[in-house]
Structure formats: C-alpha cells, structure tokens
Write a protein that holds these residues in place. Structure first.
Motif, PDB file in Angstrom:
ATOM      1  N   LYS A 156      14.558  18.422-109.775  1.00 26.03           N
ATOM      2  CA  LYS A 156      14.101  17.197-109.717  1.00 26.03           C
ATOM      3  C   LYS A 156      12.928  17.134-108.434  1.00 26.03           C
ATOM      4  N   GLU A 157      11.725  16.689-108.753  1.00 25.73           N
ATOM      5  CA  GLU A 157      10.677  16.351-107.818  1.00 25.73           C
ATOM      6  C   GLU A 157      10.819  15.252-107.208  1.00 25.73           C
ATOM      7  N   ALA A 199      19.441  21.158 -96.576  1.00 24.81           N
ATOM      8  CA  ALA A 199      18.254  20.900 -96.546  1.00 24.81           C
ATOM      9  C   ALA A 199      17.311  22.450 -96.474  1.00 24.81           C
ATOM     10  N   VAL A 200      16.327  22.555 -97.057  1.00 21.81           N
ATOM     11  CA  VAL A 200      15.417  23.636 -96.716  1.00 21.81           C
ATOM     12  C   VAL A 200      14.062  23.140 -96.165  1.00 21.81           C
ATOM     13  N   ILE A 201      13.610  23.421 -95.175  1.00 19.01           N
ATOM     14  CA  ILE A 201      12.106  22.891 -94.778  1.00 19.01           C
ATOM     15  C   ILE A 201      11.307  24.391 -94.769  1.00 19.01           C
ATOM     16  N   ILE A 248      16.124  12.434 -94.239  1.00 26.64           N
ATOM     17  CA  ILE A 248      16.884  13.423 -94.699  1.00 26.64           C
ATOM     18  C   ILE A 248      18.349  13.197 -94.924  1.00 26.64           C
ATOM     19  N   GLY A 249      19.097  12.669 -94.149  1.00 30.53           N
ATOM     20  CA  GLY A 249      20.317  12.280 -94.199  1.00 30.53           C
ATOM     21  C   GLY A 249      20.492  11.411 -95.615  1.00 30.53           C
ATOM     22  N   HIS A 250      19.566  10.408 -95.760  1.00 31.66           N
ATOM     23  CA  HIS A 250      19.702   9.586 -96.838  1.00 31.66           C
ATOM     24  C   HIS A 250      19.639  10.280 -98.202  1.00 31.66           C
ATOM     25  N   ILE A 251      18.406  11.274 -98.056  1.00 36.93           N
ATOM     26  CA  ILE A 251      18.588  12.113 -99.173  1.00 36.93           C
ATOM     27  C   ILE A 251      19.850  12.929 -99.650  1.00 36.93           C
ATOM     28  N   ALA A 294       1.629  19.465-100.161  1.00 34.79           N
ATOM     29  CA  ALA A 294       3.156  19.415 -99.584  1.00 34.79           C
ATOM     30  C   ALA A 294       3.911  18.797-101.004  1.00 34.79           C
ATOM     31  N   PHE A 295       4.982  19.199-100.823  1.00 31.21           N
ATOM     32  CA  PHE A 295       5.948  19.175-102.101  1.00 31.21           C
ATOM     33  C   PHE A 295       7.476  18.757-101.680  1.00 31.21           C
ATOM     34  N   ALA A 296       8.155  18.115-102.269  1.00 28.61           N
ATOM     35  CA  ALA A 296       9.551  18.040-101.920  1.00 28.61           C
ATOM     36  C   ALA A 296      10.163  17.841-103.310  1.00 28.61           C
ATOM     37  N   GLY A 297      11.535  18.527-103.303  1.00 29.71           N
ATOM     38  CA  GLY A 297      12.399  18.577-104.926  1.00 29.71           C
ATOM     39  C   GLY A 297      13.845  18.620-104.219  1.00 29.71           C
ATOM     40  N   VAL A 298      14.783  18.813-105.182  1.00 24.11           N
ATOM     41  CA  VAL A 298      16.037  19.031-105.181  1.00 24.11           C
ATOM     42  C   VAL A 298      16.530  19.961-106.047  1.00 24.11           C
ATOM     43  N   THR A 299      17.268  20.938-105.648  1.00 24.46           N
ATOM     44  CA  THR A 299      17.947  22.064-106.607  1.00 24.46           C
ATOM     45  C   THR A 299      19.147  22.319-106.099  1.00 24.46           C
ATOM     46  N   ASN A 300      20.188  22.460-106.953  1.00 24.14           N
ATOM     47  CA  ASN A 300      21.709  22.939-106.367  1.00 24.14           C
ATOM     48  C   ASN A 300      22.189  22.095-105.333  1.00 24.14           C
ATOM     49  N   LYS A 301      21.749  20.674-105.479  1.00 27.07           N
ATOM     50  CA  LYS A 301      22.220  19.961-104.361  1.00 27.07           C
ATOM     51  C   LYS A 301      21.868  20.169-102.780  1.00 27.07           C
ATOM     52  N   THR A 302      20.655  20.747-102.945  1.00 28.04           N
ATOM     53  CA  THR A 302      19.780  21.140-101.749  1.00 28.04           C
ATOM     54  C   THR A 302      18.439  20.404-101.987  1.00 28.04           C
TER      55      THR A 302
END
Length: 169
Positions: free
Chosen positions: A99-100, A74-76, A158-161, A126-134
């Motif tokens: 993926k957003e 995860a990156v915050i 975070i753990g669920h995601i 504010a935004f969240a998404g996924v890339t490269n299993k992160t």
C-alpha cells in the motif's frame, strides 16, 4: 479526532535505518546518523542500521530482512531517490510495497519547494508505503532533506501510522 488517534498511538517505534550509498561509511554517513539521532531524541528505538550500495539486490535484501523481522515496525531509507541511473531505491521500495502512502511524497516535495531547495524539489522521488505491517519511508540523502522529512512528516506521524497498520489485528 486526530489528537485522539495520536494519544492512542505508540510513543516508541522500533526502526531500521538504511543508508543507500556507494561512498558513505558509518563515519561519513551524516544523514544516517541524523536520522538515528532524531529518532532517539523522540524515544524511538534503533533495531538495526546498515549502509548498502546503490544496487537493486542489496537494497532489496536489506528491506526484505527488515520487513520479515517482527521487531521492526518502520524502515527509514535515505539516498538513491533521485533520477540518476544509479538511483534505484524507489524502484525497489515500490516493488516491495503493498500500500502506497502518496501524501508523504506529495507533501515532502511541497515542503522541499517552500523551505529548502525551491524548484529542484521536482527531482525528488521521496516515497512511503506499507508492507508486512511495516511502514517504509524513502527520503533523499541530503542532511537538509532528512531534517525536513523527519521533523515535519515522519516523527509527527510514525506512531499514528504504526497504530493504523496494526489496528485490524
């Protein structure tokens, strides 16, 4: 069903914290320090922490390094999410996202409106998404916004995601 998923989720996530600011240092980065403190209190690990200038290339390099590191889950990011000309964090994060997670920004703005800054919440990107299993979370740099995003959205999920990102592998 949700509780079942949460019970299966990892309880310790490897995180990178990125502060986007032209003026903050490690000593003055209250928001970055708060993110780290809240993560550690929940037994997550800080793999890396950096402060980068509000420059497209610097933000991109920091995120790219994180998503290419197999240890980072995860990156915050905090800072650079507004509408000023210098605020380019969201453009960079979106360009790197596969993926957003639209609910993150939607709910963050709703909570900000209700519990923090009122109608000024419309200025948040504010935004969240996924890339490269992160998973990538990008939140405003104010301490109030950090506390709200971390306590109400990021820490509970975070753990669920991370579990969902990795369940097909």
């Amino acid at each position: 069903m949700l509780e079942k998923h949460r019970k299966k989720s990892k309880t310790s996530i490897n995180c990178k914290v990125i502060t986007v600011s032209d003026t903050r240092t490690e000593e003055t980065d209250k928001s970055g320090q708060l993110i780290k403190q809240l993560l550690i209190e929940q037994e997550h690990l800080i793999v890396d922490y950096v402060i980068v200038c509000d420059e497209l290339k610097e933000i991109e390099a920091a995120i790219t390094k994180a998503v290419n590191d197999s240890k980072v889950e995860a990156v915050i990011l905090n800072g650079g999410t507004g509408i000023a000309n210098r605020d380019v964090t969201i453009e960079v994060v979106q360009s790197l996202t596969k993926k957003e997670i639209p609910g993150f920004g939607e709910i963050f703005r709703m909570l900000s409106y209700q519990h923090d800054i009122g109608s000024a919440a419309i200025l948040s990107r504010a935004f969240a998404g996924v890339t490269n299993k992160t998973v990538l979370f990008s939140i405003p740099g104010s301490s109030g916004a950090v506390r709200l995003a971390m306590n109400e959205l990021i820490l509970p999920e975070i753990g669920h995601i991370v579990m969902e990102i990795n369940k097909d592998t």
